[in-house]
Design an enzyme around this catalytic site. Structure first.
Site, PDB file in Angstrom:
ATOM      1  N   TYR A 171     -53.133 -51.000 -30.838  1.00 13.55           N
ATOM      2  CA  TYR A 171     -52.936 -51.704 -29.556  1.00 13.55           C
ATOM      3  C   TYR A 171     -53.856 -51.165 -28.462  1.00 13.55           C
ATOM      4  O   TYR A 171     -53.845 -51.662 -27.348  1.00 13.55           O
ATOM      5  CB  TYR A 171     -51.465 -51.743 -29.131  1.00 13.55           C
ATOM      6  CG  TYR A 171     -50.700 -50.439 -29.107  1.00 13.55           C
ATOM      7  CD1 TYR A 171     -51.140 -49.338 -28.392  1.00 13.55           C
ATOM      8  CD2 TYR A 171     -49.470 -50.341 -29.766  1.00 13.55           C
ATOM      9  CE1 TYR A 171     -50.410 -48.160 -28.347  1.00 13.55           C
ATOM     10  CE2 TYR A 171     -48.731 -49.170 -29.747  1.00 13.55           C
ATOM     11  CZ  TYR A 171     -49.209 -48.074 -29.028  1.00 13.55           C
ATOM     12  OH  TYR A 171     -48.469 -46.915 -28.982  1.00 13.55           O
ATOM     13  N   LYS A 186     -54.144 -44.865 -25.095  1.00 14.14           N
ATOM     14  CA  LYS A 186     -54.899 -44.870 -26.353  1.00 14.14           C
ATOM     15  C   LYS A 186     -56.257 -45.558 -26.159  1.00 14.14           C
ATOM     16  O   LYS A 186     -57.248 -45.159 -26.777  1.00 14.14           O
ATOM     17  CB  LYS A 186     -54.102 -45.557 -27.465  1.00 14.14           C
ATOM     18  CG  LYS A 186     -52.778 -44.873 -27.836  1.00 14.14           C
ATOM     19  CD  LYS A 186     -52.959 -43.584 -28.596  1.00 14.14           C
ATOM     20  CE  LYS A 186     -51.641 -43.092 -29.206  1.00 14.14           C
ATOM     21  NZ  LYS A 186     -51.754 -41.768 -29.831  1.00 14.14           N
TER      22      LYS A 186
HETATM   23  C1  HXC Z   1     -37.714 -45.791 -19.850  1.00 13.32           C
HETATM   24  C2  HXC Z   1     -38.058 -43.513 -20.001  1.00 13.32           C
HETATM   25  C3  HXC Z   1     -37.666 -43.513 -21.363  1.00 13.32           C
HETATM   26  C4  HXC Z   1     -37.294 -44.764 -21.937  1.00 13.32           C
HETATM   27  C5  HXC Z   1     -38.181 -41.480 -20.799  1.00 13.32           C
HETATM   28  N1  HXC Z   1     -38.362 -42.239 -19.702  1.00 13.32           N
HETATM   29  N2  HXC Z   1     -37.771 -42.245 -21.834  1.00 13.32           N
HETATM   30  N3  HXC Z   1     -38.089 -44.624 -19.257  1.00 13.32           N
HETATM   31  N4  HXC Z   1     -37.333 -45.876 -21.143  1.00 13.32           N
HETATM   32  N5  HXC Z   1     -36.921 -44.867 -23.209  1.00 13.32           N
HETATM   33  C6  HXC Z   1     -38.766 -41.788 -18.388  1.00 13.32           C
HETATM   34  C7  HXC Z   1     -37.751 -40.823 -17.777  1.00 13.32           C
HETATM   35  O1  HXC Z   1     -36.662 -41.513 -17.213  1.00 13.32           O
HETATM   36  C8  HXC Z   1     -38.610 -40.119 -16.738  1.00 13.32           C
HETATM   37  O2  HXC Z   1     -38.818 -40.920 -15.609  1.00 13.32           O
HETATM   38  C9  HXC Z   1     -39.968 -40.013 -17.437  1.00 13.32           C
HETATM   39  O3  HXC Z   1     -39.976 -41.029 -18.457  1.00 13.32           O
HETATM   40  C10 HXC Z   1     -40.180 -38.669 -18.087  1.00 13.32           C
HETATM   41  O4  HXC Z   1     -39.043 -38.411 -18.908  1.00 13.32           O
HETATM   42  P1  HXC Z   1     -38.723 -36.981 -19.497  1.00 13.32           P
HETATM   43  O5  HXC Z   1     -37.543 -37.110 -20.392  1.00 13.32           O
HETATM   44  O6  HXC Z   1     -38.688 -35.979 -18.377  1.00 13.32           O
HETATM   45  O7  HXC Z   1     -40.048 -36.744 -20.298  1.00 13.32           O
HETATM   46  P2  HXC Z   1     -40.476 -35.581 -21.225  1.00 13.32           P
HETATM   47  O8  HXC Z   1     -39.429 -34.576 -21.512  1.00 13.32           O
HETATM   48  O9  HXC Z   1     -41.699 -35.090 -20.648  1.00 13.32           O
HETATM   49  O10 HXC Z   1     -40.668 -36.382 -22.633  1.00 13.32           O
HETATM   50  C11 HXC Z   1     -41.771 -37.137 -22.950  1.00 13.32           C
HETATM   51  C12 HXC Z   1     -41.391 -38.480 -23.561  1.00 13.32           C
HETATM   52  C13 HXC Z   1     -40.581 -38.360 -24.866  1.00 13.32           C
HETATM   53  C14 HXC Z   1     -42.724 -39.189 -23.804  1.00 13.32           C
HETATM   54  C15 HXC Z   1     -40.580 -39.266 -22.579  1.00 13.32           C
HETATM   55  O11 HXC Z   1     -40.411 -39.659 -25.417  1.00 13.32           O
HETATM   56  C16 HXC Z   1     -41.215 -37.497 -25.921  1.00 13.32           C
HETATM   57  O12 HXC Z   1     -41.195 -36.276 -25.848  1.00 13.32           O
HETATM   58  N6  HXC Z   1     -41.798 -38.099 -26.973  1.00 13.32           N
HETATM   59  C17 HXC Z   1     -42.484 -37.334 -28.073  1.00 13.32           C
HETATM   60  C18 HXC Z   1     -42.292 -37.997 -29.418  1.00 13.32           C
HETATM   61  C19 HXC Z   1     -42.738 -39.432 -29.470  1.00 13.32           C
HETATM   62  O13 HXC Z   1     -42.644 -40.197 -28.517  1.00 13.32           O
HETATM   63  N7  HXC Z   1     -43.217 -39.850 -30.644  1.00 13.32           N
HETATM   64  C20 HXC Z   1     -43.598 -41.255 -30.922  1.00 13.32           C
HETATM   65  C21 HXC Z   1     -44.997 -41.400 -31.284  1.00 13.32           C
HETATM   66  S1  HXC Z   1     -45.339 -43.000 -31.912  1.00 13.32           S
HETATM   67  P3  HXC Z   1     -37.916 -40.773 -14.243  1.00 13.32           P
HETATM   68  O14 HXC Z   1     -38.508 -41.772 -13.328  1.00 13.32           O
HETATM   69  O15 HXC Z   1     -36.513 -41.082 -14.659  1.00 13.32           O
HETATM   70  O16 HXC Z   1     -38.098 -39.347 -13.781  1.00 13.32           O
HETATM   71  C22 HXC Z   1     -46.686 -43.557 -31.079  1.00 13.32           C
HETATM   72  C23 HXC Z   1     -47.405 -44.807 -31.521  1.00 13.32           C
HETATM   73  C24 HXC Z   1     -46.582 -45.835 -32.217  1.00 13.32           C
HETATM   74  O17 HXC Z   1     -47.131 -42.977 -30.177  1.00 13.32           O
HETATM   75  C25 HXC Z   1     -47.402 -47.081 -32.560  1.00 13.32           C
HETATM   76  C26 HXC Z   1     -46.650 -48.101 -33.375  1.00 13.32           C
HETATM   77  C27 HXC Z   1     -47.496 -49.273 -33.805  1.00 13.32           C
HETATM   78  P1  NAP Z   2     -44.051 -37.454 -33.725  1.00 12.96           P
HETATM   79  O1  NAP Z   2     -43.601 -36.944 -35.053  1.00 12.96           O
HETATM   80  O2  NAP Z   2     -43.060 -37.784 -32.688  1.00 12.96           O
HETATM   81  O3  NAP Z   2     -45.076 -36.361 -33.194  1.00 12.96           O
HETATM   82  C1  NAP Z   2     -45.437 -36.173 -31.895  1.00 12.96           C
HETATM   83  C2  NAP Z   2     -45.828 -34.707 -31.770  1.00 12.96           C
HETATM   84  O4  NAP Z   2     -46.402 -34.483 -30.493  1.00 12.96           O
HETATM   85  C3  NAP Z   2     -44.627 -33.765 -31.907  1.00 12.96           C
HETATM   86  O5  NAP Z   2     -44.922 -32.753 -32.849  1.00 12.96           O
HETATM   87  C4  NAP Z   2     -44.480 -33.168 -30.509  1.00 12.96           C
HETATM   88  O6  NAP Z   2     -44.042 -31.811 -30.610  1.00 12.96           O
HETATM   89  C5  NAP Z   2     -45.900 -33.270 -29.969  1.00 12.96           C
HETATM   90  N1  NAP Z   2     -45.912 -33.369 -28.514  1.00 12.96           N
HETATM   91  C6  NAP Z   2     -45.308 -34.332 -27.761  1.00 12.96           C
HETATM   92  N2  NAP Z   2     -45.499 -34.065 -26.455  1.00 12.96           N
HETATM   93  C7  NAP Z   2     -46.262 -32.945 -26.397  1.00 12.96           C
HETATM   94  C8  NAP Z   2     -46.795 -32.184 -25.325  1.00 12.96           C
HETATM   95  N3  NAP Z   2     -46.577 -32.524 -24.039  1.00 12.96           N
HETATM   96  N4  NAP Z   2     -47.527 -31.080 -25.603  1.00 12.96           N
HETATM   97  C9  NAP Z   2     -47.747 -30.725 -26.907  1.00 12.96           C
HETATM   98  N5  NAP Z   2     -47.272 -31.395 -27.953  1.00 12.96           N
HETATM   99  C10 NAP Z   2     -46.525 -32.496 -27.699  1.00 12.96           C
HETATM  100  O7  NAP Z   2     -44.999 -38.715 -33.828  1.00 12.96           O
HETATM  101  P2  NAP Z   2     -45.766 -39.479 -34.993  1.00 12.96           P
HETATM  102  O8  NAP Z   2     -45.100 -40.776 -35.113  1.00 12.96           O
HETATM  103  O9  NAP Z   2     -46.002 -38.631 -36.169  1.00 12.96           O
HETATM  104  O10 NAP Z   2     -47.158 -39.745 -34.252  1.00 12.96           O
HETATM  105  C11 NAP Z   2     -48.331 -38.964 -34.490  1.00 12.96           C
HETATM  106  C12 NAP Z   2     -49.523 -39.678 -33.902  1.00 12.96           C
HETATM  107  O11 NAP Z   2     -49.695 -40.950 -34.523  1.00 12.96           O
HETATM  108  C13 NAP Z   2     -49.414 -39.947 -32.422  1.00 12.96           C
HETATM  109  O12 NAP Z   2     -50.676 -39.796 -31.802  1.00 12.96           O
HETATM  110  C14 NAP Z   2     -48.979 -41.381 -32.354  1.00 12.96           C
HETATM  111  O13 NAP Z   2     -49.305 -41.997 -31.142  1.00 12.96           O
HETATM  112  C15 NAP Z   2     -49.770 -41.946 -33.516  1.00 12.96           C
HETATM  113  N6  NAP Z   2     -49.254 -43.202 -34.073  1.00 12.96           N
HETATM  114  C16 NAP Z   2     -48.000 -43.270 -34.564  1.00 12.96           C
HETATM  115  C17 NAP Z   2     -47.546 -44.437 -35.159  1.00 12.96           C
HETATM  116  C18 NAP Z   2     -46.176 -44.559 -35.771  1.00 12.96           C
HETATM  117  O14 NAP Z   2     -45.823 -45.632 -36.220  1.00 12.96           O
HETATM  118  N7  NAP Z   2     -45.394 -43.510 -35.860  1.00 12.96           N
HETATM  119  C19 NAP Z   2     -48.405 -45.549 -35.199  1.00 12.96           C
HETATM  120  C20 NAP Z   2     -49.678 -45.448 -34.670  1.00 12.96           C
HETATM  121  C21 NAP Z   2     -50.101 -44.257 -34.116  1.00 12.96           C
HETATM  122  P3  NAP Z   2     -43.090 -31.144 -29.496  1.00 12.96           P
HETATM  123  O15 NAP Z   2     -41.959 -32.069 -29.256  1.00 12.96           O
HETATM  124  O16 NAP Z   2     -42.712 -29.847 -30.135  1.00 12.96           O
HETATM  125  O17 NAP Z   2     -43.962 -30.970 -28.296  1.00 12.96           O
END
Ligand code: HXC
Ligand code: NAP
Length: 300
Positions: A171, A186
């Protein structure tokens, strides 16, 4: 297990590294951000099985424990580090500490990400910043600090060279409703990667991307497809009718980082089962697509 076995063919065959010669990354320092979970874990396992010293910085040591335990069992060289990639000075400290302990980085995989589904009009500025900070800022800070280590310190202080691979998503160029923060970040990483590929080519640093389609990870399940119904619908929208296997995605990352890809820079490998082509949307698969006969035309 003997140290010879630890980088041997059997080890590599059980990880994503099976397609590369044993010992391909022997003596290399490889940094995989978020390398303890999901895709990052498979990338880390692949590099370690091919002889690298693999460092897996992320915020939570709990997320690093499984890989570090496996590495200890298998005789792999591995280390954890705590960092928030959104913080430039934290990343600088991280890079210095890795260089002091393991030597300068040879490979950087920018894999760490944050994501969640939220309509753009309801997204708070903190929510936007959280994802932009991890994905776009974090990738730049890590590329800058580890890139500097790749630039210097070769024989006669010549550039050492190195390889950076960024994990993006399709995307970045198609867009996707519900993830404006991640799609924008991205897309920025894709532009960053092509820019640094040109800017740092003279240092022997290659910079590439891998764009996977959906695959299973705890992070994605929690944040992107929280119900089985949603997951099934996404699965059915993939022309190849399945999610990517994390090991097959990791294999592309390892290949791009390896000498086998020595002439590849500024590239992106899409591995998404055809999902981003979007060409299946107008007609359902299996629907009859023959041209309607003109009234009165003879049937053959
Ligand atoms: C709306 C949200 C929300 C949600 C968090 N926020 N989750 N808003 N809907 N579901 C808001 C919070 O309310 C807050 O805003 C702000 O985001 C920051 O939230 P925190 O909880 O303080 O953030 P933080 O602890 O820094 O956590 C980061 C995070 C969390 C991004 C929000 O999701 C995370 O740690 N994710 C890591 C793992 C992850 O996402 N993996 C997926 C990768 S898959 P306010 O205004 O309330 O302060 C991928 C690609 C997939 O990337 C592609 C598929 C095709
Ligand atoms: P995941 O398991 O949730 O991994 C995300 C990792 O990022 C975790 O190990 C997390 O560790 C680390 N991370 C998050 N915030 C961080 C921060 N502020 N500082 C340092 N580390 C941080 O996700 P995944 O699905 O395997 O995704 C891996 C990659 O593939 C990502 O770039 C994602 O965008 C991409 N991707 C995923 C998908 C999918 O379908 N899953 C599709 C396309 C692309 P901590 O929480 O310990 O920090």
């Amino acid at each position: 297990m003997s140290s010879e076995d630890s980088t041997g063919a059997a080890d590599a065959a059980s990880t994503a590294g099976g397609h590369l010669p044993a010992g391909s990354f022997e003596g290399k320092t490889v940094v995989v951000t978020g390398g303890g979970t999901g895709l990052g874990l498979d990338i880390s396992r692949g590099f370690a099985s091919l002889g690298a010293t693999v460092v897996i910085p992320s915020r939570s040591p709990d997320n690093q424990a499984a890989f570090l335990e496996e590495a200890a069992d298998r005789g792999w060289k591995a280390a954890g580090r705590q960092v928030d990639v959104r913080d430039a000075s934290d990343v600088r400290r991280l890079a210095d500490s890795i260089k002091d302990e393991f030597g300068p980085a040879d490979v950087l995989i920018n894999n760490a990400a944050g994501n969640f589904v939220c309509p753009a009009e309801r997204m708070s500025s903190n929510a936007w910043r959280a994802v932009l900070g991890i994905v776009l800022d974090g990738t730049f800070y890590c590329s800058k600090e580890f890139g500097k280590q790749m630039m210097r310190g070769g024989d006669d202080d010549a550039p050492r060279g190195g390889s950076i691979v960024n994990i993006i998503a399709t995307y970045a160029w198609t867009g996707m409703a519900g993830v404006v923060h991640s799609a924008s970040a991205k897309a920025g990483v894709l532009a960053m990667s092509k820019t640094l590929a040109v800017e740092w080519a003279r240092y022997g640093i290659r910079n590439n991307c891998v764009a996977p389609g959906p695959f299973e990870s705890d992070g994605a399940k929690q944040n992107l497809w929280p119900s089985d119904d949603v997951e099934q619908r996404i699965r059915e929208s993939v022309p190849l009718q399945r999610f990517a296997d994390r090991k097959e995605v990791a294999a592309q990352v390892l290949w791009l980082a390896s000498d086998a890809a020595a002439y590849v820079t500024g590239a992106n490998i899409t591995i998404d089962g055809g999902m981003s082509l979007g060409a299946g949307r107008m007609w359902e698969p299996g629907q009859r697509l023959e041209r309607r006969r003109r009234p009165g035309a003879e049937s053959s």
